[in-house]
Enzyme design. Structure first.
Site, PDB file in Angstrom:
ATOM      1  CG  PHE A   1     -12.884  -0.437   3.250  1.00 14.20           C
ATOM      2  CD1 PHE A   1     -12.115  -0.447   1.807  1.00 14.20           C
ATOM      3  CD2 PHE A   1     -12.629  -1.713   4.020  1.00 14.20           C
ATOM      4  CE1 PHE A   1     -11.221  -1.452   1.698  1.00 14.20           C
ATOM      5  CE2 PHE A   1     -11.498  -2.401   3.816  1.00 14.20           C
ATOM      6  CZ  PHE A   1     -10.773  -2.403   2.560  1.00 14.20           C
TER       7      PHE A   1
ATOM      8  CG  ASP B   1      -5.424  -3.628  -0.990  1.00 15.23           C
ATOM      9  OD1 ASP B   1      -5.777  -4.891  -1.055  1.00 15.23           O
ATOM     10  OD2 ASP B   1      -4.655  -3.265  -0.189  1.00 15.23           O
TER      11      ASP B   1
ATOM     12  CE  LYS C   1      -9.921   3.843   7.596  1.00 14.64           C
ATOM     13  NZ  LYS C   1     -10.531   2.698   7.639  1.00 14.64           N
TER      14      LYS C   1
ATOM     15  N   GLY D   1       0.875  -1.280   0.052  1.00  7.31           N
ATOM     16  CA  GLY D   1      -0.056  -0.168   0.015  1.00  7.31           C
ATOM     17  C   GLY D   1       0.887   1.377   0.045  1.00  7.31           C
TER      18      GLY D   1
ATOM     19  NE  ARG E   1      -2.207  -3.363  -3.532  1.00  6.44           N
ATOM     20  CZ  ARG E   1      -2.109  -3.387  -2.209  1.00  6.44           C
ATOM     21  NH1 ARG E   1      -1.685  -2.224  -1.633  1.00  6.44           N
ATOM     22  NH2 ARG E   1      -2.259  -4.384  -1.477  1.00  6.44           N
TER      23      ARG E   1
ATOM     24  CG  ASP F   1      -7.902   1.027   9.911  1.00  7.62           C
ATOM     25  OD1 ASP F   1      -8.634   1.520  10.652  1.00  7.62           O
ATOM     26  OD2 ASP F   1      -8.512   0.542   8.808  1.00  7.62           O
TER      27      ASP F   1
ATOM     28  CG  ASP G   1      -1.242   1.930   3.457  1.00  9.05           C
ATOM     29  OD1 ASP G   1      -0.830   1.869   4.583  1.00  9.05           O
ATOM     30  OD2 ASP G   1      -1.498   0.840   2.663  1.00  9.05           O
TER      31      ASP G   1
END
Length: 183
Positions: free
Chosen positions: A157, A164, A136, A49, A170, A108, A105
């Site tokens: 999401f 991805d 996030k 990612g 991507r 989360d 990337d």
């Protein structure tokens, strides 16, 4: 692919501008350290990612640098982190005594990055920092100190610009929210 996107969060132009700002900040922050040791920084991308982010970021840093890659997995093909972290590909470079910047990337849950930071710190780098493109806003996120943050994003999401779902999306030049019915 574009029809699977509910909303574009960050355009190609917004991403390019923010990556340039982060690159300039890193250049400024590490100029003295690089002048003293002459070796530059090591950017480490968490594959897959972050590869696009790191490539763009590297071109914006005006210092000598090396690039290396790790593949770390905690997702599989699911939409949520499994919580089990595996190193699929380790570094080729020695990082002891070096200034390391991990290009991530998205932050989360933070489980993968927390594990990775502990692993890299055990290798005794001179310093280690995180440059994450996205962070996030989640309540259950692991405590991770990110020196460089591209954008804060909602707990949705997210795909595009390297991110991805089951290895798709991507190559989108922007970052968007994937429609729930897709996953």
């Amino acid at each position: 692919m574009h029809e699977d996107i509910q909303e574009v969060l960050f355009s190609e132009e917004e991403i390019a501008a923010r990556v340039a700002e982060i690159g300039a900040q890193i250049t400024n922050d590490y100029a003295d350290a690089v002048a003293q040791d002459g070796r530059g920084v090591i950017l480490i991308s968490v594959l897959r990612g972050a590869a696009i982010f790191m490539a763009d970021l590297a071109r914006q840093i005006e210092l000598p640098l090396e690039m290396d890659y790790m593949a770390v997995s905690s997702y599989g093909n699911g939409a949520k982190s499994s919580g089990v972290v595996r190193i699929l590909k380790d570094l080729s470079s020695e990082i002891e005594g070096r200034h390391v910047i991990v290009a991530e990337d998205i932050l989360d849950s933070g489980l993968t990055l927390k594990y990775l930071m502990k692993n890299l710190a055990s290798r005794k780098p001179a310093s280690i920092e995180v440059a994450t493109l996205l962070r996030k806003k989640t309540l259950q996120q692991a405590k991770i100190d990110c020196r460089y943050i591209g954008f804060e994003c909602p707990d949705q999401f997210i795909v595009g610009y390297g991110l991805d779902f089951a290895e798709r999306y991507r190559n989108l030049p922007y970052i968007g929210i994937l429609k729930p019915e897709v996953y």
